[in-house]
Motif scaffolding. Structure first.
Motif, PDB file in Angstrom:
ATOM      1  N   ARG A  47       0.853  -1.246   0.264  1.00 11.70           N
ATOM      2  CA  ARG A  47       0.034   0.116   0.137  1.00 11.70           C
ATOM      3  C   ARG A  47       0.757   1.466   0.108  1.00 11.70           C
ATOM      4  NH1 ARG A  47       0.184   1.811   5.056  1.00 11.70           N
ATOM      5  NH2 ARG A  47       0.785   0.331   6.629  1.00 11.70           N
ATOM      6  N   LYS A  48       0.353   2.339  -0.522  1.00 11.18           N
ATOM      7  CA  LYS A  48       0.997   3.693  -0.618  1.00 11.18           C
ATOM      8  C   LYS A  48       0.941   4.324   0.696  1.00 11.18           C
ATOM      9  CE  LYS A  48      -0.367   7.249  -3.051  1.00 11.18           C
ATOM     10  NZ  LYS A  48      -0.604   8.191  -4.280  1.00 11.18           N
ATOM     11  N   VAL A  49       2.192   4.672   1.274  1.00 12.92           N
ATOM     12  CA  VAL A  49       2.146   5.145   2.584  1.00 12.92           C
ATOM     13  C   VAL A  49       2.186   6.947   2.324  1.00 12.92           C
ATOM     14  CG1 VAL A  49       3.667   5.729   4.705  1.00 12.92           C
ATOM     15  CG2 VAL A  49       3.480   3.587   3.453  1.00 12.92           C
ATOM     16  N   VAL A  86       7.499   9.971   8.321  1.00 15.75           N
ATOM     17  CA  VAL A  86       5.996   9.792   8.198  1.00 15.75           C
ATOM     18  C   VAL A  86       5.621   8.482   8.826  1.00 15.75           C
ATOM     19  CG1 VAL A  86       6.183   8.421   5.923  1.00 15.75           C
ATOM     20  CG2 VAL A  86       4.195   9.673   6.204  1.00 15.75           C
ATOM     21  N   SER A  87       4.275   8.608   9.236  1.00  7.24           N
ATOM     22  CA  SER A  87       3.935   7.398   9.948  1.00  7.24           C
ATOM     23  C   SER A  87       3.756   6.438   9.067  1.00  7.24           C
ATOM     24  CB  SER A  87       2.288   7.783  10.469  1.00  7.24           C
ATOM     25  OG  SER A  87       1.811   6.439  11.150  1.00  7.24           O
ATOM     26  N   ALA A  88       4.147   5.063   9.376  1.00  8.88           N
ATOM     27  CA  ALA A  88       4.036   3.787   8.478  1.00  8.88           C
ATOM     28  C   ALA A  88       2.462   3.656   8.240  1.00  8.88           C
ATOM     29  CB  ALA A  88       4.490   2.728   9.226  1.00  8.88           C
ATOM     30  N   GLU A  89       1.479   4.187   8.942  1.00  8.30           N
ATOM     31  CA  GLU A  89       0.095   4.056   8.642  1.00  8.30           C
ATOM     32  C   GLU A  89      -0.367   4.841   7.554  1.00  8.30           C
ATOM     33  OE1 GLU A  89      -1.963   1.641  10.069  1.00  8.30           O
ATOM     34  OE2 GLU A  89      -0.022   0.887  10.965  1.00  8.30           O
ATOM     35  N   GLU A  92       0.332  12.675   6.198  1.00 10.41           N
ATOM     36  CA  GLU A  92       1.214  13.867   5.603  1.00 10.41           C
ATOM     37  C   GLU A  92       2.857  13.624   6.433  1.00 10.41           C
ATOM     38  OE1 GLU A  92       0.666  16.256   3.637  1.00 10.41           O
ATOM     39  OE2 GLU A  92      -1.193  15.485   3.256  1.00 10.41           O
ATOM     40  N   SER A  93       3.719  13.634   5.754  1.00 10.99           N
ATOM     41  CA  SER A  93       4.892  13.644   6.094  1.00 10.99           C
ATOM     42  C   SER A  93       5.339  15.100   6.705  1.00 10.99           C
ATOM     43  CB  SER A  93       5.933  13.272   5.070  1.00 10.99           C
ATOM     44  OG  SER A  93       5.997  14.361   4.173  1.00 10.99           O
ATOM     45  N   ARG A  94       6.256  15.147   7.535  1.00  4.26           N
ATOM     46  CA  ARG A  94       6.846  16.346   8.082  1.00  4.26           C
ATOM     47  C   ARG A  94       8.444  16.456   7.687  1.00  4.26           C
ATOM     48  NH1 ARG A  94       8.811  15.585  13.504  1.00  4.26           N
ATOM     49  NH2 ARG A  94       7.807  13.784  14.167  1.00  4.26           N
TER      50      ARG A  94
END
Length: 234
Positions: A47-49, A86-89, A92-94
């Motif tokens: 899946r895309k993260v 980014v969360s593995a779930e 949004e990344s930071r």
């Protein structure tokens, strides 16, 4: 080796500590942008993260608990490289910091190590010393500090670094002006350095395993292979 069908190109992957998941960057066929994907090693379902596609994504690494992913995001327009988390779930990344390359989680999960190199070609990732520098930063983006400077490496292309299992030392590839690399280890508390390989060949990627061995990639046998040696040398 697995072929990820609907992606046209993939970059450097990372394996979770339990061996159940692989996280990897991939370029989509439709729009040519890059995102992070997470795949189960048994079912091969992925899946895309990330949701904020990048012009290119290089290295990725998973936190010890598998909950967070760090990666380097390349921007073609501004010619910058950002270290992102980014969360593995998903979500949004930071941005943690700019001018970063080759992130690796510290085994205790408190910090992320990364590199800055000496002479940039086009991307603005130059180190302040003009040499290869190893840095680390807290996962919340604070306490960004240099761990040490490699006084030899000046090449444009840093290869890899890896924390020791106890977090007290760092292994890395030292690039020599004669166009070869060797595996080095530095004790952070004392500054003591040891050279582990003396092959005078191309070396790329290094990983310090929990059993006390260091894995690295080298063409010293004529072809590029995966090698291992004790962290104590030999």
């Amino acid at each position: 080796s697995r072929n990820v069908g609907v992606r046209s190109l993939t970059s450097f992957p990372a394996l979770s500590r339990d061996g159940n998941s692989i996280v990897f960057p991939a370029k989509a066929k439709d729009n040519g942008t890059w995102d992070i994907y997470l795949m189960h090693t048994q079912t091969l379902k992925y899946r895309k993260v990330t949701q904020d596609s990048s012009d290119y994504i290089g290295q990725v690494d998973l936190s010890r608990d598998g909950g967070q992913i760090v990666y380097t995001s390349f921007n073609q327009r501004s010619l910058t490289i950002q270290l992102r988390i980014v969360s593995a779930e998903g979500g949004e990344s930071r941005v943690l910091t700019d001018t970063a390359f080759g992130p690796k989680w510290k085994p205790d999960g408190t910090r992320i190590g990364y590199m800055r190199w000496g002479r940039p070609k086009e991307y603005t990732v130059a180190s302040t010393s003009g040499k290869l520098e190893i840095w680390s930063i807290s996962q919340d983006g604070t306490d960004n500090r240099i761990e040490f400077t490699d006084t030899v490496s000046t090449l444009d292309d840093p290869k890899a670094m890896s924390w020791s299992p106890d977090g007290g030392s760092i292994a890395w590839i030292r690039n020599y002006p004669q166009q070869y690399g060797e595996v080095m280890v530095r004790e952070l508390a004392t500054g003591k350095e040891r050279q582990l390989t003396f092959d005078r060949r191309s070396a790329d990627e290094v990983s310090w395993a929990s059993n006390g061995e260091i894995l690295f990639v080298s063409n010293k046998s004529g072809t590029t292979n995966l090698w291992t040696l004790p962290a104590s040398g030999g």
